[in-house]
Structures are given as structure tokens and as C-alpha cells.
Design a protein around this motif. Sequence first.
Motif, short mmCIF file in Angstrom:
data_model
loop_
_atom_site.label_atom_id
_atom_site.label_comp_id
_atom_site.label_asym_id
_atom_site.label_seq_id
_atom_site.Cartn_x
_atom_site.Cartn_y
_atom_site.Cartn_z
N GLU A 1 1.33 9.12 -6.11
CA GLU A 1 1.63 10.54 -5.88
C GLU A 1 2.64 11.05 -6.91
OE1 GLU A 1 0.91 13.11 -3.61
OE2 GLU A 1 -0.76 11.94 -2.81
N GLU A 2 3.66 10.25 -7.19
CA GLU A 2 4.71 10.65 -8.12
C GLU A 2 4.25 10.67 -9.58
OE1 GLU A 2 7.98 7.93 -7.61
OE2 GLU A 2 8.12 8.36 -5.45
N ARG A 3 3.49 9.64 -9.98
CA ARG A 3 3.20 9.43 -11.40
C ARG A 3 1.72 9.55 -11.76
NH1 ARG A 3 6.65 3.88 -12.25
NH2 ARG A 3 8.58 4.64 -11.32
N ARG B 1 0.84 -1.21 0.00
CA ARG B 1 0.00 0.00 0.00
C ARG B 1 0.87 1.25 0.00
NH1 ARG B 1 -5.46 0.07 2.48
NH2 ARG B 1 -4.83 -2.01 2.70
N ALA B 2 1.89 1.28 0.84
CA ALA B 2 2.76 2.46 0.92
C ALA B 2 3.49 2.68 -0.41
CB ALA B 2 3.75 2.30 2.06
N GLN C 1 -1.69 8.72 5.25
CA GLN C 1 -1.87 7.86 4.09
C GLN C 1 -3.26 8.05 3.49
OE1 GLN C 1 -2.00 3.51 4.70
NE2 GLN C 1 -0.08 3.47 3.55
N MET C 2 -4.25 8.17 4.33
CA MET C 2 -5.62 8.37 3.86
C MET C 2 -5.80 9.75 3.21
SD MET C 2 -7.90 6.52 6.80
CE MET C 2 -9.44 6.93 5.97
N ARG C 3 -5.13 10.74 3.75
CA ARG C 3 -5.20 12.09 3.14
C ARG C 3 -4.68 12.04 1.71
NH1 ARG C 3 -3.16 16.79 7.25
NH2 ARG C 3 -5.26 17.60 7.53
N SER C 4 -3.55 11.41 1.54
CA SER C 4 -2.97 11.28 0.21
C SER C 4 -3.91 10.50 -0.71
CB SER C 4 -1.62 10.57 0.33
OG SER C 4 -1.09 10.32 -0.93
N ALA C 5 -4.44 9.41 -0.21
CA ALA C 5 -5.36 8.60 -1.00
C ALA C 5 -6.61 9.38 -1.39
CB ALA C 5 -5.75 7.34 -0.22
N ARG C 6 -7.15 10.17 -0.49
CA ARG C 6 -8.36 10.96 -0.79
C ARG C 6 -8.10 11.95 -1.92
NH1 ARG C 6 -13.12 8.87 0.95
NH2 ARG C 6 -13.88 9.86 2.80
N ARG C 7 -6.93 12.58 -1.91
CA ARG C 7 -6.59 13.51 -3.01
C ARG C 7 -6.56 12.77 -4.34
NH1 ARG C 7 -2.98 15.47 0.86
NH2 ARG C 7 -1.29 14.21 -0.01
N LEU C 8 -5.94 11.61 -4.36
CA LEU C 8 -5.85 10.83 -5.58
C LEU C 8 -7.22 10.36 -6.05
CD1 LEU C 8 -2.68 8.85 -4.58
CD2 LEU C 8 -2.83 10.39 -6.54
#
Length: 190
Positions: A21-23, A13-14, A100-107
Motif C-alpha cells: 500500500e505504501e510503496r 501477510r499484514a 485485508q482482501m479489499r486492500s489486496a484486490r486494489r493492488l
Amino acid sequence: MARWAPDTRERLRAAALELFEERGFAGATVPDIVARAGLTERTFFRHFSDKREVFFGDDEIPALATAMLAAAPAGPPPFAVVWGGLHVLAVERFEPRREQMRSARRLIRDEPALRERDLQKQDALREAIAAGCLARGVDALTARVVAGITVDLLQTALDEWLGDDDVAPLTAHLARVRERMRAVLADPVE
């Protein structure tokens, strides 16, 4: 590190979230993810049915809701059972993974296929809660209302919590959203 290490799922997951995030979601492949995690594709597919499930955990949350409702004692009303379950999820599953969830929500917000899958997962949770309520002897209308309120309450609280730079725990956001829902529903209908 051994392929069967207990943290394999979280390593995958990480690695996936870093690559997304990168690509971007479309720019990261399963071979990229497993290479970053130092694992094999076979291991990836033991944990996730596809790369979208990195965000959604296959059917874990609906399965947890089903098990929780089935295991609960017969006495408490259905929403009381579900409310207790939301607190357990908040503390044990969501709060430790906030960043991790914050990043996932943006995506998820930026990718139509992920937004669609998010809605499907919400619907699966709604159905699991309704079915669990029905199995407890609750009438169909009440089961649907409890399921709908629960999913909307959870999603609203998650959005507030993930968008808030305050350190308030998710449980505090759940309580605040529940009180707001109660106030809105208490307004006289004209």
C-alpha cells in the motif's frame, strides 16, 4: 516474538500488504517485508514461494477444493458439494479478512503481474474442481461446467462483496450471484 509463532503467516501477510500500500507492489521487497514483520527471509520462504503468493496463498484454495470433493459423501450432486465448500470458505477464510482482501484486490487490479497470477490461480481452482468432480464419477462436460460456474460465481461474489460498503456477509453475496446466474440461465435462448 518467536519465529515459530502460530500467527507468523498472517504477520508476514499484514506487513507485506502495508508495504505494498505504501510503496506499490514493485517497491516492496522480501527483505522489507520481513524487516517490518520482525522475521527472517528464511521464514518468509517457508510460508510463501514469492511475494505474489502473499495475495494468493500458494495452492491452498485448490488443495482445499480437492480435499473437500474427495471427502464428500457419494450421494450429493457435485455442485451441492462445491456450494457447501464455498460457504465454509466464505465464513472461515474470507469474511474474517475482508479489509485485508479489499486492500489486496486494489493492488491486484493495479499490477499486471498480479492480475495474471490471479487468473492463473482461478484456473488452478477450476482445474482442481473439475478433477475432483471427475474423481467422483461425474462426466467430463458436467465437471467442466461445475468448475467454471463455481469459479465465476465465487469471483463475482467476491468482487461484489469487496466493493460493497454494506455489512452483508459474503455468503449473502454468493446466494445473490447464484440466483442471478440461475435467472440468466433460465432465460429462453432465441
